[in-house]
Design a protein around this motif. Structure first.
Motif, short mmCIF file in Angstrom:
data_model
loop_
_atom_site.label_atom_id
_atom_site.label_comp_id
_atom_site.label_asym_id
_atom_site.label_seq_id
_atom_site.Cartn_x
_atom_site.Cartn_y
_atom_site.Cartn_z
N ALA A 1 -3.54 11.29 29.27
CA ALA A 1 -3.21 10.49 28.07
C ALA A 1 -2.28 9.32 28.37
N ALA B 1 -3.26 20.32 39.22
CA ALA B 1 -3.32 21.19 40.40
C ALA B 1 -2.96 22.64 40.02
N PRO C 1 -18.08 5.36 32.99
CA PRO C 1 -17.78 3.94 32.82
C PRO C 1 -18.15 3.13 34.06
N ILE D 1 -8.72 -2.39 37.71
CA ILE D 1 -9.16 -2.98 38.98
C ILE D 1 -9.07 -4.52 38.96
#
Ligand code: NAP
Length: 284
Positions: A8, A53, A143, A153
């Motif tokens: 989030a 994890a 996406p 990016i």
């Protein structure tokens, strides 16, 4: 609906949270705690702390009050852990929407939602993740390269151009690649539509199917205020600076259709395309 958003705080996850709220849903966030205490997520009162994890922490965060889970977090890179995480989601009886990416398709000059996958090493085993999600009744959203809000990016490319004094694109040789793009706010709308009415299927979040990277590199250079050229950056050299996996992903040439997704979800991406966003939009 009450929706838990994993990731989030991220580039994609934050606009997804905003869009969910705008659509009248309730949002909870699964967030890594900071080293010096708990983190807040703007606009979200229900924050649940944990690390992807730690499978048990995620299990604990998926409570009875939730209707759906959006996973817009990064994978940890450890296949066993990541598959265990997805198995928890898939077995949770919540509506699950997993954010994957078109790089799972590999090099392609015309893929759609039914095309076979061919993941590059950077996204190895993401096809297994996708399969687990769909087999559990969830939806997978892939996406293209995400742009908008001056980040992602394209912002990395802009910093690179500013440093090098011209626009560059990574290439393994031959013809310059084409990339697929989607605006982050159009993507958030698609993800929320998938929460509301997605089937166990793959959806492509692509509003521009195949933009020449040379056009992107020139627009990046203009946005950075440097020489407006698109100079090839050989894959081997780029790999030394960016890491092999990421450089290889940037050298991928793709053309990807989202026709079925538009129809199935009534998705109508409306934000500016990548070149306009670079030269006169959020990166200008
Ligand atoms: N950006 C793109 O162009 C693009 C395109 C296609 C697909 N995707 C995919 O979309 C997903 C989200 O990408 P993004 O660009 O939004 O990435 P991002 O900005 O790096 O956000 C990643 C989110 O995941 C969280 N996260 C990372 N590791 C975690 C962990 N071990 N435990 C709990 N949370 C963890 C981060 O939390 P922290 O705040 O704690 O770091 C952050 O909220 C990724 O799977 C990415 O591969 C991205």
């Amino acid at each position: 609906m009450k929706v838990l958003v994993i990731g989030a705080t991220g580039y994609i996850g934050a606009p997804v949270g905003e869009r969910l709220v705008a659509q009248g849903h309730e949002v909870a966030a699964f967030v890594r705690p900071a080293a010096d205490g708990d983190r807040q997520v703007p606009g979200v009162a229900d924050v649940r702390y944990g690390d992807l994890a730690d499978v048990a922490a995620l299990e604990k965060a998926i409570t009875a009050d939730l209707d759906a889970v959006v996973h817009a977090g990064q994978l940890t890179g450890d296949q066993d852990t990541d598959l265990a995480t997805i198995a928890v989601l898939a077995g949770s009886s919540k509506k699950v929407v997993y954010v994957s990416g078109v790089w799972v398709l590999g090099e392609t000059d015309g893929a759609d939602e039914d095309s076979p996958v061919n993941p590059i090493p950077l996204v190895a085993y993401r096809d297994k993740v996708e399969r687990l999600v769909i087999d559990g009744g969830g939806s997978v959203v892939r996406p293209g390269v995400v742009h908008g809000r001056g980040a992602g990016i394209p912002a990395l490319l802009r910093a690179q151009a500013a440093r090098r004094g011209s626009g560059v694109y990574v290439t393994a040789g031959g013809t310059a690649p084409t990339w697929t793009f989607v605006h982050v706010d159009d993507l958030a709308e698609l993800i929320v539509a998938a929460v509301e009415k997605g089937e166990p299927a793959v959806y492509h979040a692509v509003s521009e199917e195949a933009v020449p990277v040379t056009a992107v590199a020139e627009a990046v250079a203009r946005s950075a205020g440097v020489k407006e050229t698109a100079e090839p950056w050989p894959l081997g050299e780029a790999a030394q600076e960016l890491g092999e996996g990421f450089a290889e992903a940037l050298a991928l040439s793709q053309r990807v259709s989202a026709a079925r997704t538009r129809q199935a979800l009534g998705w109508r991406p409306a934000r500016p395309g990548i070149v306009a966003d670079l030269v006169e939009g959020s990166y200008a």
